[in-house]
Write an enzyme that holds these catalytic residues in place. Structure first.
Site, short mmCIF file in Angstrom:
data_model
loop_
_atom_site.label_atom_id
_atom_site.label_comp_id
_atom_site.label_asym_id
_atom_site.label_seq_id
_atom_site.Cartn_x
_atom_site.Cartn_y
_atom_site.Cartn_z
N ASP A 125 26.58 25.85 24.42
CA ASP A 125 26.77 24.27 25.23
C ASP A 125 26.60 23.37 23.81
O ASP A 125 27.23 22.32 23.62
CB ASP A 125 25.83 24.02 26.39
CG ASP A 125 26.47 24.25 27.61
OD1 ASP A 125 27.17 24.95 27.62
OD2 ASP A 125 26.21 23.52 28.53
N ASP A 149 14.87 28.01 17.84
CA ASP A 149 14.72 26.51 17.66
C ASP A 149 15.34 26.12 16.41
O ASP A 149 16.13 25.07 16.17
CB ASP A 149 13.32 26.32 17.94
CG ASP A 149 12.31 26.96 17.15
OD1 ASP A 149 12.79 28.07 16.39
OD2 ASP A 149 11.12 26.72 17.10
N LYS A 173 13.25 34.52 19.61
CA LYS A 173 12.13 33.68 19.66
C LYS A 173 10.79 34.88 19.46
O LYS A 173 10.02 34.89 20.20
CB LYS A 173 11.86 32.81 20.81
CG LYS A 173 12.26 31.53 20.62
CD LYS A 173 11.84 30.62 19.58
CE LYS A 173 10.53 30.05 19.91
NZ LYS A 173 9.99 29.20 18.78
N TYR A 217 18.05 36.74 32.64
CA TYR A 217 19.04 36.58 33.88
C TYR A 217 19.07 37.81 34.74
O TYR A 217 19.73 37.93 35.62
CB TYR A 217 20.41 36.52 33.17
CG TYR A 217 20.89 35.06 32.85
CD1 TYR A 217 20.44 34.31 31.64
CD2 TYR A 217 21.97 34.30 33.49
CE1 TYR A 217 20.63 33.27 31.36
CE2 TYR A 217 22.27 32.91 33.03
CZ TYR A 217 21.44 32.33 32.05
OH TYR A 217 21.75 31.03 31.65
N ASP A 219 23.34 30.89 26.32
CA ASP A 219 23.84 29.84 27.16
C ASP A 219 23.50 28.48 26.45
O ASP A 219 24.47 27.70 26.41
CB ASP A 219 23.10 29.99 28.35
CG ASP A 219 23.49 29.05 29.56
OD1 ASP A 219 24.71 28.88 29.62
OD2 ASP A 219 22.74 28.41 30.24
C1 IPM Z 1 27.78 29.52 32.05
C2 IPM Z 1 26.73 29.06 33.03
C3 IPM Z 1 26.04 29.93 33.87
C4 IPM Z 1 25.13 30.72 33.05
C5 IPM Z 1 25.35 29.49 35.15
C6 IPM Z 1 26.17 28.97 36.12
C7 IPM Z 1 24.80 30.63 36.12
O1 IPM Z 1 25.84 27.98 32.54
O2 IPM Z 1 28.41 30.47 32.07
O3 IPM Z 1 27.36 29.30 30.80
O4 IPM Z 1 23.86 30.31 32.96
O5 IPM Z 1 25.37 31.81 32.49
MN MN Z 2 26.06 27.58 30.48
#
Ligand code: IPM
Ligand code: MN
Ligand code: NAD
Length: 359
Positions: free
Chosen positions: A259, A231, A198, A147, A255
């Site tokens: 999720d 992974d 990784k 990032y 990230d």
């Molecule tokens: C998060 C989001 C952000 C990230 C995006 C919107 C840039 O997915 O906060 O998890 O990747 O950090």
């Molecule tokens: Mn995210």
């Protein structure tokens, strides 16, 4: 008694609200009502101010993060509560990158703390899993890695185009997130740490994670530390989440894994997060995005934003109030006061009202 010469200490904590785009304003409206309820019932010295940063402002004025924003936030606020950023009318995502990453990087919010705590077993897609078995935290490095924004396009738009997106890992950056994760484990009575990278495929960048981890873990002999490649970790989180207590990883994997882990909680509607520069102004946001497909329909789940508000209260020194918000949020789920993503029939506002009534 205060004499004339006593310094007057202003204990008021100031919050910057950034509702943002899509479902952001809907869930932040509920979060604001939760704050109002807590402030009224507990007489807390908290104030907040809303900022209209987001897609509309960008389309109207071409302004993403105003030039003086970072300085102003640092000077005038103690915390930021943000909804979500992202709008299909802005495919470059420029405004979201400027605002979200601009604040994360600008305020050096190097800890991204994403709790993965199951509110109610009925929300988990895994069979026969109890609440106790899904209760871990993901620490995501939040200021570098993939990032960092280092890279560029060469011969852009031609058949010879070259795109470079560097993965930047610094000793300081890796060490500080590892140390924070270990310290968190110690202070919260957690015993197990899993660092994930990784390094088998990315020996330079993630080799640094390996070497730094080897050093840092020695300082915390009471913590049982292990390593899994990212992974394998993804697979293990789904196969047996109860084996994890604290996970620490880089920005990009954090990230993705957060999720994935939110899936165990019933979806993104259940996942809160904190972006911390410990001891300084920090930012709190649900893990989910702006969900443009469901925006404006009163169906967005406000739970992630409510739990995020609880985390913010705790960070601001109101631990009991933060815990109370989390408890009442869980009660709503137990009572099936839930939005459709959780299998419920309630709207965003109605879930918020139920929770505020009980706060
Ligand atoms: C998060 C989001 C952000 C990230 C995006 C919107 C840039 O997915 O906060 O998890 O990747 O950090
Ligand atoms: Mn995210
Ligand atoms: P998303 O999180 O917005 O949505 C993913 C899926 O989850 C969708 O099906 C959505 O309807 C559902 N969902 C998300 N939050 C929900 C909630 N509170 N209640 C019910 N359902 C919910 O992710 P996406 O679709 O990949 O991205 C949409 C936009 O949001 C993009 O512009 C993306 O860049 C942005 N985004 C922003 C942030 C942030 O600001 N922190 C985080 C992630 C994505």
């Amino acid at each position: 008694m205060l004499s004339d010469s006593s310094p007057v200490v202003d204990v008021t904590k100031r919050i910057a609200l950034i509702p943002g785009d899509g479902i952001g304003p809907e869930v932040i409206r509920v979060a604001e009502q939760v704050l109002t309820s807590v402030v009224r019932s507990r007489q807390l010295p908290l104030t907040w101010t809303a900022f209209d940063w987001g897609a509309e402002k960008y389309l109207r004025e071409r302004v993403t993060l105003p030039a003086d924003a970072i300085e102003m936030l640092r000077r005038d606020f103690d915390a930021i509560l943000i909804g979500a950023l992202g709008d299909p009318r802005i495919p470059s995502n420029q405004h979201a990158l400027d605002i979200l990453l601009g604040i994360r990087f600008g305020l050096d919010l190097y800890v991204n703390l994403r709790p993965v705590k199951l509110l109610d077993a009925k929300l988990c897609p895994l069979k026969s899993v109890t609440e106790k078995e899904v209760d871990f935290v993901v620490f995501r490095e939040n200021t570098e890695g993939a990032y960092a924004g280092v890279g560029g396009n060469f011969k852009r738009g031609t058949p010879d185009e070259v795109a470079v997106q560097e993965d930047v890992n610094t000793r300081k950056g890796v060490e500080r997130i590892l140390v924070y994760a270990f310290e968190y484990a110690v202070s919260r009575g957690r015993r197990k740490m899993c660092m994930s990278d990784k390094s088998n495929a990315m020996p330079y960048g993630h080799g640094l994670w390996q070497r730094t981890f080897a050093d840092v873990r020695k300082r915390f002999p009471q913590i049982e530390a292990q390593h899994l490649y990212a992974d394998t970790l993804a697979m293990e989180i789904v196969r047996n989440p109860s084996q994890f207590e604290v996970i620490v990883t880089c920005n990009l994997f954090g990230d993705l894994l957060s999720d994935l882990a939110a899936g165990l909680l019933g979806g993104l509607g259940a996942a809160p997060s904190a972006n911390l520069n410990p001891g300084y102004i920090s930012m709190f946001e649900p893990v989910h995005g702006s969900a443009p497909g469901i925006a404006g329909k009163n169906v967005a789940n406000p739970m992630a934003a409510i739990l995020t508000t609880g985390m913010m209260l705790e960070y601001l020194g109101y631990r009991d109030e933060g815990a109370r918000v989390e408890k009442v949020a869980a009660d709503a789920v137990h009572a099936s006061v839930m939005t459709p993503d959780f299998g419920g029939t309630f709207g965003t506002r109605e879930v918020g009202e139920w929770i505020c009534d009980r706060l």
